[in-house]
Design an enzyme around this catalytic site. Sequence first.
Site, PDB file in Angstrom:
ATOM      1  N   HIS A 244       5.837  -4.148 -10.425  1.00 52.98           N
ATOM      2  CA  HIS A 244       5.577  -2.790 -11.901  1.00 52.98           C
ATOM      3  C   HIS A 244       5.411  -2.252 -11.211  1.00 52.98           C
ATOM      4  O   HIS A 244       5.993  -1.107 -12.475  1.00 52.98           O
ATOM      5  CB  HIS A 244       4.074  -3.880 -12.840  1.00 52.98           C
ATOM      6  CG  HIS A 244       4.145  -4.421 -12.995  1.00 52.98           C
ATOM      7  ND1 HIS A 244       3.438  -5.957 -13.960  1.00 52.98           N
ATOM      8  CD2 HIS A 244       5.646  -6.137 -13.695  1.00 52.98           C
ATOM      9  CE1 HIS A 244       3.583  -6.347 -14.052  1.00 52.98           C
ATOM     10  NE2 HIS A 244       4.795  -6.944 -14.142  1.00 52.98           N
TER      11      HIS A 244
ATOM     12  N   ASN B 157       0.923 -13.531 -10.322  1.00 56.45           N
ATOM     13  CA  ASN B 157       1.024 -12.714 -10.053  1.00 56.45           C
ATOM     14  C   ASN B 157       1.723 -12.022  -8.641  1.00 56.45           C
ATOM     15  O   ASN B 157       2.337 -10.657  -8.588  1.00 56.45           O
ATOM     16  CB  ASN B 157       0.279 -11.589 -11.234  1.00 56.45           C
ATOM     17  CG  ASN B 157      -0.260 -11.308 -12.378  1.00 56.45           C
ATOM     18  OD1 ASN B 157       0.774 -11.675 -12.915  1.00 56.45           O
ATOM     19  ND2 ASN B 157      -1.210 -11.529 -12.550  1.00 56.45           N
TER      20      ASN B 157
ATOM     21  N   GLU C  29      11.830 -15.931  -9.842  1.00 59.01           N
ATOM     22  CA  GLU C  29      10.209 -16.326  -9.931  1.00 59.01           C
ATOM     23  C   GLU C  29      10.217 -17.661  -9.366  1.00 59.01           C
ATOM     24  O   GLU C  29       9.178 -18.511  -9.202  1.00 59.01           O
ATOM     25  CB  GLU C  29      10.394 -16.382 -11.109  1.00 59.01           C
ATOM     26  CG  GLU C  29      10.385 -15.276 -11.792  1.00 59.01           C
ATOM     27  CD  GLU C  29       9.087 -14.421 -11.965  1.00 59.01           C
ATOM     28  OE1 GLU C  29       7.476 -15.422 -11.303  1.00 59.01           O
ATOM     29  OE2 GLU C  29       8.618 -13.614 -12.387  1.00 59.01           O
TER      30      GLU C  29
ATOM     31  N   LYS D 251       3.623 -23.915 -12.995  1.00 56.29           N
ATOM     32  CA  LYS D 251       3.019 -22.596 -13.689  1.00 56.29           C
ATOM     33  C   LYS D 251       1.960 -23.568 -14.542  1.00 56.29           C
ATOM     34  O   LYS D 251       0.677 -23.579 -15.090  1.00 56.29           O
ATOM     35  CB  LYS D 251       4.338 -21.950 -14.711  1.00 56.29           C
ATOM     36  CG  LYS D 251       3.484 -21.346 -15.545  1.00 56.29           C
ATOM     37  CD  LYS D 251       4.015 -19.693 -15.897  1.00 56.29           C
ATOM     38  CE  LYS D 251       3.351 -18.728 -16.582  1.00 56.29           C
ATOM     39  NZ  LYS D 251       3.901 -18.025 -16.970  1.00 56.29           N
TER      40      LYS D 251
ATOM     41  N   LYS E 133       1.647 -16.344 -22.251  1.00 58.97           N
ATOM     42  CA  LYS E 133       1.875 -14.289 -22.428  1.00 58.97           C
ATOM     43  C   LYS E 133       2.453 -13.842 -23.331  1.00 58.97           C
ATOM     44  O   LYS E 133       3.280 -14.425 -23.380  1.00 58.97           O
ATOM     45  CB  LYS E 133       1.812 -14.213 -20.890  1.00 58.97           C
ATOM     46  CG  LYS E 133       0.034 -14.421 -20.186  1.00 58.97           C
ATOM     47  CD  LYS E 133       0.479 -13.509 -18.782  1.00 58.97           C
ATOM     48  CE  LYS E 133      -1.030 -13.330 -17.826  1.00 58.97           C
ATOM     49  NZ  LYS E 133      -0.863 -13.048 -16.454  1.00 58.97           N
TER      50      LYS E 133
ATOM     51  N   HIS F 120      13.517  -7.139 -13.940  1.00 63.73           N
ATOM     52  CA  HIS F 120      12.278  -7.415 -13.374  1.00 63.73           C
ATOM     53  C   HIS F 120      12.010  -9.074 -12.411  1.00 63.73           C
ATOM     54  O   HIS F 120      11.440  -8.930 -11.292  1.00 63.73           O
ATOM     55  CB  HIS F 120      11.133  -8.866 -14.657  1.00 63.73           C
ATOM     56  CG  HIS F 120      10.246  -9.386 -14.426  1.00 63.73           C
ATOM     57  ND1 HIS F 120       9.604  -8.351 -14.263  1.00 63.73           N
ATOM     58  CD2 HIS F 120       9.568 -10.343 -14.054  1.00 63.73           C
ATOM     59  CE1 HIS F 120       7.923  -9.491 -13.541  1.00 63.73           C
ATOM     60  NE2 HIS F 120       8.870  -9.940 -13.761  1.00 63.73           N
TER      61      HIS F 120
ATOM     62  N   HIS G 244       4.106  -8.557  -8.334  1.00 62.44           N
ATOM     63  CA  HIS G 244       3.838  -8.289  -9.305  1.00 62.44           C
ATOM     64  C   HIS G 244       3.957  -6.911  -9.380  1.00 62.44           C
ATOM     65  O   HIS G 244       3.452  -5.806 -10.023  1.00 62.44           O
ATOM     66  CB  HIS G 244       3.166  -8.806 -10.670  1.00 62.44           C
ATOM     67  CG  HIS G 244       4.288 -10.210 -11.326  1.00 62.44           C
ATOM     68  ND1 HIS G 244       4.858 -10.827 -10.447  1.00 62.44           N
ATOM     69  CD2 HIS G 244       4.540 -10.540 -12.318  1.00 62.44           C
ATOM     70  CE1 HIS G 244       5.473 -11.283 -10.923  1.00 62.44           C
ATOM     71  NE2 HIS G 244       5.583 -11.080 -12.004  1.00 62.44           N
TER      72      HIS G 244
ATOM     73  N   ARG H 151      -5.515 -18.337 -11.960  1.00 67.29           N
ATOM     74  CA  ARG H 151      -3.449 -18.106 -12.810  1.00 67.29           C
ATOM     75  C   ARG H 151      -3.259 -16.648 -12.418  1.00 67.29           C
ATOM     76  O   ARG H 151      -2.489 -16.475 -12.447  1.00 67.29           O
ATOM     77  CB  ARG H 151      -3.894 -18.224 -14.400  1.00 67.29           C
ATOM     78  CG  ARG H 151      -2.691 -17.099 -15.047  1.00 67.29           C
ATOM     79  CD  ARG H 151      -2.680 -17.803 -16.816  1.00 67.29           C
ATOM     80  NE  ARG H 151      -1.315 -17.292 -17.027  1.00 67.29           N
ATOM     81  CZ  ARG H 151      -1.022 -18.032 -18.311  1.00 67.29           C
ATOM     82  NH1 ARG H 151      -1.983 -18.060 -18.920  1.00 67.29           N
ATOM     83  NH2 ARG H 151       0.040 -17.296 -19.018  1.00 67.29           N
TER      84      ARG H 151
ATOM     85  N   GLU I  27      -6.693 -16.388 -17.589  1.00 68.11           N
ATOM     86  CA  GLU I  27      -6.564 -15.852 -16.522  1.00 68.11           C
ATOM     87  C   GLU I  27      -8.337 -15.209 -15.643  1.00 68.11           C
ATOM     88  O   GLU I  27      -8.024 -13.720 -15.792  1.00 68.11           O
ATOM     89  CB  GLU I  27      -6.034 -14.767 -16.402  1.00 68.11           C
ATOM     90  CG  GLU I  27      -5.507 -13.985 -14.835  1.00 68.11           C
ATOM     91  CD  GLU I  27      -4.204 -12.818 -15.103  1.00 68.11           C
ATOM     92  OE1 GLU I  27      -4.219 -11.958 -14.513  1.00 68.11           O
ATOM     93  OE2 GLU I  27      -2.711 -13.470 -15.457  1.00 68.11           O
TER      94      GLU I  27
ATOM     95  N   ARG J 249      -2.557 -13.050 -39.267  1.00 68.97           N
ATOM     96  CA  ARG J 249      -3.614 -13.276 -38.039  1.00 68.97           C
ATOM     97  C   ARG J 249      -3.428 -14.916 -36.760  1.00 68.97           C
ATOM     98  O   ARG J 249      -3.993 -15.255 -36.487  1.00 68.97           O
ATOM     99  CB  ARG J 249      -5.016 -14.091 -38.402  1.00 68.97           C
ATOM    100  CG  ARG J 249      -5.331 -12.437 -39.185  1.00 68.97           C
ATOM    101  CD  ARG J 249      -6.873 -13.419 -40.139  1.00 68.97           C
ATOM    102  NE  ARG J 249      -7.501 -12.116 -40.063  1.00 68.97           N
ATOM    103  CZ  ARG J 249      -7.452 -11.248 -41.258  1.00 68.97           C
ATOM    104  NH1 ARG J 249      -6.627 -12.182 -42.728  1.00 68.97           N
ATOM    105  NH2 ARG J 249      -7.546  -9.668 -41.915  1.00 68.97           N
TER     106      ARG J 249
END
Length: 389
Positions: free
Chosen positions: A264, A257, A196, A238, A154, A278, A260, A253, A248, A132
């Site tokens: 993606h 993206n 990036e 960032k 993330k 990527h 993206h 935030r 987000e 956990r």
Amino acid sequence: MSEEQTGAPSGRGATVPVRLGERSYDVVIEPGLLTRAGEWLAPLAGRRPLVIVADVNVADHLAALGGALDAVGVGHRSIVLPAGEASKSWATLERLTDQLLALGVERGDHVVALGGGVIGDLVGFASAILKRGCRFVQIPTTLLAQVDSSVGGKTGINARAGKNLIGAFHQPRLVLIDPDVLDTLPARQVRAGYAEVVKYGLIDDADFFAWCERHGAALLAGDPAARTHAIAHAVAAKARIVAEDEHETNGRRALLNLGHTFGHALEAEAGFSDRLLHGEAVAAGCALAFAFSAATGRCSAADAERVAAHWRDSGLPDGLAAAGIDAPAERLVEHMRHDKKMEAGTLPFLLARGIGQTYLDRGVALGEVEAFLAAQPRAAASASATATD
């Protein structure tokens, strides 16, 4: 968070704080840092050994980190995983968690992620769910991971339906960035990470985009000053955005993206493989976002062309053709329908009013995007995305 809290020696390099209350941590950026990482990691280890998770491509860095820990008397064990996007899977996650449990990792222990974004995302997610939640440290070894995925918490793996659809927000305790490790990367990987870097200028910092236009070639050629400046600037940007919107939820935030949603879809079409890295997909995605913004009257055609020109000058794809994509528009849009940002059947898009003026638009019809994509030049059916260096 103070240097004393992280164990970081004072007077060396740049330290960027990520301010998240009790989850705050530092990002330490310093050339040659990997060989001295024990100075930062020893206070986190206590009397427990550290477990380092790396991939097969960073064997030299793993040896250097082991030597740094030996120098300060910190015990350590390592787990080496296959390299590549395919490792962000249920199968590898199961293998990793089983190995961590077999090594007796406790909730208070720190697992060290040494590698690129794949390792960072995978180890972060494993740490989030193991018992956990245990602690972890990021030591990113690619430019893309240094300026993006290692900061912000993330974590996750891919699913058949799309990229990063399974994961959790789980902040690291410390991020150590050594720009010198980039000397070992293929030029293609450095270019992919550079996409990036530039993204931060496109989001809300036109002056930094102009800096990239002037100094990007030097950075890509390995100039130490340009490289360190760009990494520190990107990490600070960032960190500021993450502190304002960690999970987000308020839209801030989401600006990270940029590129993206289109990108993606291109990665999915390429099978999340080395056919299209990527960062290459992000570059093409940013170019498409600006081209769509220009085509729909949101920004000027001159700004869209300026973005595309910088990608071309940097050896990065500026659209579908350069990315090696020949898929029909309807298939690309179908990939977008699986995007994790879908809400009530609507997909928000990051679009632009100009360079440094990105905004979140929730009113874009996918039919409009499909018509735009249908009009874009495509690669020949046999073309591959890029050649490796």
